[in-house]
Scaffold this active site. Structure first.
Site, PDB file in Angstrom:
ATOM      1  N   LYS A  79       6.949  -1.501   8.849  1.00  0.00           N
ATOM      2  CA  LYS A  79       6.363  -1.225   7.527  1.00  0.00           C
ATOM      3  C   LYS A  79       4.908  -1.703   7.489  1.00  0.00           C
ATOM      4  CE  LYS A  79      10.903  -1.371   5.392  1.00  0.00           C
ATOM      5  NZ  LYS A  79      11.947  -2.166   4.725  1.00  0.00           N
ATOM      6  N   GLN A 121      13.023  -7.961   2.087  1.00  0.00           N
ATOM      7  CA  GLN A 121      13.890  -7.335   3.087  1.00  0.00           C
ATOM      8  C   GLN A 121      15.315  -7.884   2.999  1.00  0.00           C
ATOM      9  OE1 GLN A 121      12.863  -4.799   5.318  1.00  0.00           O
ATOM     10  NE2 GLN A 121      15.047  -4.670   5.770  1.00  0.00           N
ATOM     11  N   ASP A 173      10.846  -0.513  -3.618  1.00  0.00           N
ATOM     12  CA  ASP A 173      12.100  -0.179  -2.934  1.00  0.00           C
ATOM     13  C   ASP A 173      13.022   0.589  -3.883  1.00  0.00           C
ATOM     14  OD1 ASP A 173      12.530  -0.678  -0.270  1.00  0.00           O
ATOM     15  OD2 ASP A 173      13.008  -2.798  -0.527  1.00  0.00           O
TER      16      ASP A 173
END
Ligand code: NAP
Length: 309
Positions: free
Chosen positions: A67, A111, A134
């Site tokens: 990312k 994450q 997200d």
């Protein structure tokens, strides 16, 4: 495999086409990078994505570094915050609050999975919805349910984009989604049933308690599998001419590979591919689309901010 037309009118044909996530993601990345250049040329703020990782899980580290690398490729700013696995829930929540208030950061992700002593739901709910690129916050998921503007979570959004950009028609089809997680299966089932293209499917959502798994999967025109069981879907579970989207990424020990493991999807690709009209490979299918979707959401965060000014 034969040559394929760019525009495919019907999914059901006598040939199979690979849905190449790398190629589609490359196209999208170019579009995003061009937009960033325009923002920069106009003196605007370039998107800034922050990523928080707790602990040293190998797969999570790979995802996060991919990312960050993609941010660099696209001209985004990025911040990587790596915390030790001993980080307490309170310390992580404090970091989340700090990022919520940091006006330099447009969007951020934490994450998952998190260490067992940290409640993932609490952390997700602590992220400001407008920075939740997200798309995991309950408010963003609720907005998605209602078809309101929101951040659609990266993997389902990446799959929609892959279908759209490769001309895969979905309206009127029977879509079977295997797996009901909050980040993939459940939102995917909602998106495939909404009144849009891609969408307008009759959707069946199956999970580990489904009784007649093989039969249901074999009735799918579009089969989307997200369970995390390497090569679970066999040829008898796939209808002739089906579109198969394989979300799974499981590390299987393989000494012949430099890293000592091979990445396997949830679908037995070799056994299934010749029955499909379209199929995603693993790696190189859904994965690259997930990352680029996160970048799209981060760009959207900046565009929203700029609109408000
Ligand atoms: P998850 O949270 O572990 O959920 C797995 C789901 O699969 C659950 O709903 C479970 O059912 C169902 N399931 C498990 N075994 C099953 C079986 N034998 N038959 C039917 N259903 C079964 O998984 P996830 O987070 O959605 O991830 C799934 C996979 O996708 C993983 O390999 C993950 O690494 C991968 N992934 C890839 C990307 C990407 O970008 N490529 C992104 C996200 C996830 P129950 O609810 O009944 O337990």
């Amino acid at each position: 495999m034969r040559g394929f037309p760019l525009e495919v009118e019907s999914n059901i044909g006598d040939f199979m086409q690979i849905l190449d996530g790398r190629a589609t993601a490359a196209q999208l990345k170019k579009e995003i990078a061009d937009k960033v250049k325009k923002i920069q040329a106009a003196g605007g703020k370039v998107p800034h994505l922050a990523a928080v990782i707790v602990g040293d899980d190998g797969a999570s580290q790979t995802y996060v570094s991919n990312k960050v690398r993609t941010c660099e490729e696209l001209g985004f700013e990025s911040t990587l915050i790596a915390l030790p696995s001993s980080t307490s829930e309170a310390e992580l929540l404090a970091k989340v609050h700090e990022l919520n208030e940091n006006t330099e950061v447009d969007g951020f992700i934490v994450q998952v999975p998190l260490p067992d002593h940290i409640d993932e739901d609490k952390v997700t709910e602590a992220i400001k919805p407008e920075k939740d690129v997200d798309g995991f916050h309950p408010e963003n998921l609720g907005r998605m349910m209602l078809g309101l503007p929101t951040y659609i979570s990266a993997t389902p959004n990446g799959i929609l984009e892959l279908l759209r950009r490769n001309g895969v028609k979905t309206t009127g089809k029977h879509c079977v989604v295997v797996g009901r997680s909050n980040i993939v299966g459940t939102p995917m089932s909602i998106l495939m049933s909404r009144n849009a293209e891609p969408g307008n499917c009759t959707v069946t959502l199956v999970h580990s308690r489904t009784a007649n798994m093989q039969e249901v999967c074999a009735s799918a025109d579009i089969l989307i599998v997200a369970i995390g069981k390497a090569e679970f879907v066999s040829a008898d579970m796939v209808k002739e001419g089906a579109v198969v989207i394989d979300v799974g990424t499981t590390r299987v020990p393989d000494e012949s590979k430099p890293k000592g493991f091979a990445l396997k999807g949830d679908v037995d690709f070799e056994a299934v591919k010749d029955k499909c009209s379209f199929i995603t490979p693993v790696p190189g299918g859904v994965g690259p689309m997930t990352i680029v979707s996160l970048m799209q959401n981060t760009l959207r965060a900046v565009e929203r901010k700029n609109k408000k000014k």
